[in-house]
Motif scaffolding. Structure first.
Motif, PDB file in Angstrom:
ATOM      1  N   GLY A 160      41.189  13.810  21.618  1.00  0.00           N
ATOM      2  CA  GLY A 160      40.700  12.550  22.301  1.00  0.00           C
ATOM      3  C   GLY A 160      41.229  11.258  22.041  1.00  0.00           C
ATOM      4  N   SER A 161      42.056  10.448  22.219  1.00  0.00           N
ATOM      5  CA  SER A 161      42.368   9.163  21.263  1.00  0.00           C
ATOM      6  C   SER A 161      41.383   8.726  21.548  1.00  0.00           C
ATOM      7  CB  SER A 161      43.731   8.275  22.417  1.00  0.00           C
ATOM      8  OG  SER A 161      43.126   8.425  23.595  1.00  0.00           O
ATOM      9  N   SER A 162      40.002   8.361  22.093  1.00  0.00           N
ATOM     10  CA  SER A 162      38.802   7.723  21.463  1.00  0.00           C
ATOM     11  C   SER A 162      38.748   6.895  20.480  1.00  0.00           C
ATOM     12  CB  SER A 162      38.056   8.125  22.219  1.00  0.00           C
ATOM     13  OG  SER A 162      38.151   7.917  23.841  1.00  0.00           O
ATOM     14  N   PRO A 163      37.984   8.844  19.201  1.00  0.00           N
ATOM     15  CA  PRO A 163      37.143   8.801  18.126  1.00  0.00           C
ATOM     16  C   PRO A 163      38.361   8.546  16.897  1.00  0.00           C
ATOM     17  CG  PRO A 163      37.471  10.331  19.103  1.00  0.00           C
ATOM     18  CD  PRO A 163      38.181  10.154  19.873  1.00  0.00           C
ATOM     19  N   SER A 177      47.074  21.651  20.103  1.00  0.00           N
ATOM     20  CA  SER A 177      45.792  22.406  20.318  1.00  0.00           C
ATOM     21  C   SER A 177      45.179  21.645  19.035  1.00  0.00           C
ATOM     22  CB  SER A 177      46.382  24.244  19.407  1.00  0.00           C
ATOM     23  OG  SER A 177      45.866  23.589  18.270  1.00  0.00           O
ATOM     24  N   TYR A 178      43.630  21.758  19.420  1.00  0.00           N
ATOM     25  CA  TYR A 178      42.901  20.975  19.120  1.00  0.00           C
ATOM     26  C   TYR A 178      41.872  20.958  17.355  1.00  0.00           C
ATOM     27  CZ  TYR A 178      41.662  18.675  23.283  1.00  0.00           C
ATOM     28  OH  TYR A 178      41.835  17.712  24.655  1.00  0.00           O
ATOM     29  N   ARG A 179      42.622  22.683  17.175  1.00  0.00           N
ATOM     30  CA  ARG A 179      42.636  22.817  15.933  1.00  0.00           C
ATOM     31  C   ARG A 179      42.940  22.016  15.406  1.00  0.00           C
ATOM     32  NH1 ARG A 179      40.517  26.197  12.050  1.00  0.00           N
ATOM     33  NH2 ARG A 179      39.122  27.631  13.924  1.00  0.00           N
ATOM     34  N   LEU A 185      30.962  12.081  20.715  1.00  0.00           N
ATOM     35  CA  LEU A 185      32.168  12.475  21.594  1.00  0.00           C
ATOM     36  C   LEU A 185      32.932  10.847  21.863  1.00  0.00           C
ATOM     37  CD1 LEU A 185      28.538  12.816  23.026  1.00  0.00           C
ATOM     38  CD2 LEU A 185      30.221  14.886  22.972  1.00  0.00           C
ATOM     39  N   GLY A 186      33.860  11.714  23.115  1.00  0.00           N
ATOM     40  CA  GLY A 186      34.321  10.361  23.825  1.00  0.00           C
ATOM     41  C   GLY A 186      33.815  10.127  25.018  1.00  0.00           C
ATOM     42  N   ILE A 187      34.550   9.873  25.976  1.00  0.00           N
ATOM     43  CA  ILE A 187      34.039  10.321  27.285  1.00  0.00           C
ATOM     44  C   ILE A 187      35.213  10.467  28.459  1.00  0.00           C
ATOM     45  CG2 ILE A 187      33.982   7.695  27.813  1.00  0.00           C
ATOM     46  CD1 ILE A 187      31.887   8.734  29.993  1.00  0.00           C
ATOM     47  N   GLY A 188      35.768  11.283  29.151  1.00  0.00           N
ATOM     48  CA  GLY A 188      36.717  11.462  30.573  1.00  0.00           C
ATOM     49  C   GLY A 188      36.653  10.261  31.128  1.00  0.00           C
ATOM     50  N   GLY A 223      33.860  10.918  34.134  1.00  0.00           N
ATOM     51  CA  GLY A 223      32.657  11.308  33.380  1.00  0.00           C
ATOM     52  C   GLY A 223      33.026  12.669  32.185  1.00  0.00           C
ATOM     53  N   HIS A 224      33.970  13.201  32.764  1.00  0.00           N
ATOM     54  CA  HIS A 224      33.504  14.076  31.161  1.00  0.00           C
ATOM     55  C   HIS A 224      33.103  14.011  29.761  1.00  0.00           C
ATOM     56  CE1 HIS A 224      38.739  14.839  30.565  1.00  0.00           C
ATOM     57  NE2 HIS A 224      37.585  14.661  29.000  1.00  0.00           N
ATOM     58  N   LEU A 225      32.669  15.371  29.776  1.00  0.00           N
ATOM     59  CA  LEU A 225      32.232  14.860  28.481  1.00  0.00           C
ATOM     60  C   LEU A 225      32.910  16.856  27.785  1.00  0.00           C
ATOM     61  CD1 LEU A 225      30.036  12.801  26.501  1.00  0.00           C
ATOM     62  CD2 LEU A 225      28.846  14.518  27.157  1.00  0.00           C
ATOM     63  N   ASP A 280      45.614  13.559  32.941  1.00  0.00           N
ATOM     64  CA  ASP A 280      44.390  11.733  31.898  1.00  0.00           C
ATOM     65  C   ASP A 280      45.673  12.939  30.640  1.00  0.00           C
ATOM     66  OD1 ASP A 280      43.752  10.465  33.497  1.00  0.00           O
ATOM     67  OD2 ASP A 280      41.541  11.432  33.051  1.00  0.00           O
ATOM     68  N   ASN A 281      45.720  13.686  30.096  1.00  0.00           N
ATOM     69  CA  ASN A 281      45.762  14.323  29.017  1.00  0.00           C
ATOM     70  C   ASN A 281      47.718  14.776  28.900  1.00  0.00           C
ATOM     71  OD1 ASN A 281      43.679  14.428  28.600  1.00  0.00           O
ATOM     72  ND2 ASN A 281      43.068  16.556  27.946  1.00  0.00           N
ATOM     73  N   ALA A 282      48.277  14.795  29.961  1.00  0.00           N
ATOM     74  CA  ALA A 282      50.240  15.139  29.961  1.00  0.00           C
ATOM     75  C   ALA A 282      50.379  14.170  29.146  1.00  0.00           C
ATOM     76  CB  ALA A 282      50.188  15.304  31.685  1.00  0.00           C
TER      77      ALA A 282
HETATM   78  N1  LIG Z   1      38.800  16.712  25.452  1.00  0.00           N
HETATM   79  C1  LIG Z   1      38.731  15.433  25.025  1.00  0.00           C
HETATM   80  C2  LIG Z   1      37.605  15.102  25.402  1.00  0.00           C
HETATM   81  O1  LIG Z   1      36.656  15.121  24.426  1.00  0.00           O
HETATM   82  C3  LIG Z   1      37.822  13.111  25.403  1.00  0.00           C
HETATM   83  O2  LIG Z   1      36.621  12.679  25.109  1.00  0.00           O
HETATM   84  C4  LIG Z   1      38.438  13.019  26.565  1.00  0.00           C
HETATM   85  C5  LIG Z   1      38.764  11.468  26.488  1.00  0.00           C
HETATM   86  O3  LIG Z   1      39.747  11.186  25.864  1.00  0.00           O
HETATM   87  P1  LIG Z   1      40.622   9.618  25.579  1.00  0.00           P
HETATM   88  O4  LIG Z   1      39.958   9.671  24.412  1.00  0.00           O
HETATM   89  O5  LIG Z   1      41.985  10.482  24.633  1.00  0.00           O
HETATM   90  O6  LIG Z   1      40.543   9.346  26.746  1.00  0.00           O
HETATM   91  O7  LIG Z   1      39.041  13.781  26.989  1.00  0.00           O
HETATM   92  C6  LIG Z   1      39.654  15.163  26.160  1.00  0.00           C
HETATM   93  O8  LIG Z   1      40.706  16.020  26.588  1.00  0.00           O
END
Ligand SMILES: N[C@@H]1[C@@H](O)[C@H](O)[C@@H](COP(=O)(O)O)O[C@@H]1O
Length: 259
Positions: free
Chosen positions: A39-42, A81-83, A136-139, A142-144, A169-171
């Motif tokens: 994700g973009s957070s880290p 892909s996350y890899r 960790l980031g957070i969706g 609230g997803h982790l 969100d990931n589109a």
């Molecule tokens: N699977 C990842 C998460 O690990 C991430 O923390 C979250 C937030 O994403 P972003 O940091 O881009 O807002 O959603 C993604 O889909």
């Protein structure tokens, strides 16, 4: 739980990098294990860690990395892909050997293969001695990792469906919401809780509600990131915008000021 609130996302990246470096040092292991979020957070945090590597303050040549999650069904080498993301954003810049990067296997041809791959991932983490520092980031919901609302608090790595909210969100990383895979393999909340130290980064107003629910709401499967409250060594590093809905802000600031 430690809550550090800083003015900007750049400050969050810098401070979180220090927490990660300190945590890896405290682990005192020849082959420390870093848990990697996407994700973009880290991304800013990874850039700060890369700067520390270049400055000789951090050496990850003997470290191992374990990803939190992976999409199911993307072709090998797909840039989202996350890899591939972690090879690009972490292995190269941070000097982490790609052979020491582990990512859940989303390439199984059927459910049996995916389930077997998820169980194998848990074994590989255990064989590496567990995760020392989990980033960790957070969706926004609230997803982790990819543990969506409703995820069991003690869950382990498994195949899950992505929520419509997350796919939306990931589109931006794909050709629209339909391009986002429907399923994933994700470390469970129990897997995340087994890491020795958790470092959550969040910035921007879109995360303010999720951050408040995670840090100050009830411990609940409805907000998977609330499991941070259950962990004995968790640090949340937030910018002002992401921290805007926290009620106990005075206490966090006073605690961060030290003894
Ligand atoms: N699977 C990842 C998460 O690990 C991430 O923390 C979250 C937030 O994403 P972003 O940091 O881009 O807002 O959603 C993604 O889909």
């Amino acid at each position: 739980m430690e809550v550090l609130v800083l003015p900007t996302a750049a400050d969050v990246a810098r401070r979180a990098a220090e927490v990660v470096i300190e945590g890896l040092g405290a682990a005192r292991r020849d082959e420390p294990v870093l848990g990697l979020a996407t994700g973009s957070s880290p991304l800013g945090l990874y850039a700060e860690l890369a700067a520390a590597v270049r400055a000789g303050r951090l050496d990850l040549t003997r470290a191992r990395g374990f990803a939190l999650d992976e999409y199911v069904g993307l072709p090998v080498g797909h840039p989202q892909s996350y890899r591939e993301v972690l090879l690009r954003e972490v292995c190269g810049p941070l000097g982490l050997d790609p052979g020491r990067l582990d990512v859940p296997d989303g390439s199984g041809r059927d459910e049996d293969e995916l389930v077997a791959g998820a169980a194998d991932y848990e074994r590989r983490i255990a064989a590496a001695g567990g995760v020392d520092v989990q980033i960790l980031g957070i969706g926004a919901n609230g997803h982790l990792g990819f543990n969506e609302p409703g995820s069991a608090l003690s869950s382990r790595t498994r195949v899950k469906r992505l929520s419509d909210r997350t796919r939306h969100d990931n589109a931006r990383f794909f050709t629209g919401p339909e391009g986002v895979p429907t399923h994933c393999v994700t470390q469970g909340l129990g897997t995340v809780l087994a890491a020795r130290r958790l470092v959550l980064v969040a910035s921007g107003p879109a995360k303010a509600d999720a951050v408040a629910a995670a840090l100050e709401g009830p411990l609940s499967a409805s907000c998977p990131a609330s499991v941070l409250q259950w962990h004995a060594d968790a640090t949340a590093v937030l910018d002002e915008a992401a921290a805007a809905r926290l009620r106990n802000r005075d206490y966090y600031d006073a605690s961060a000021a030290g003894l």
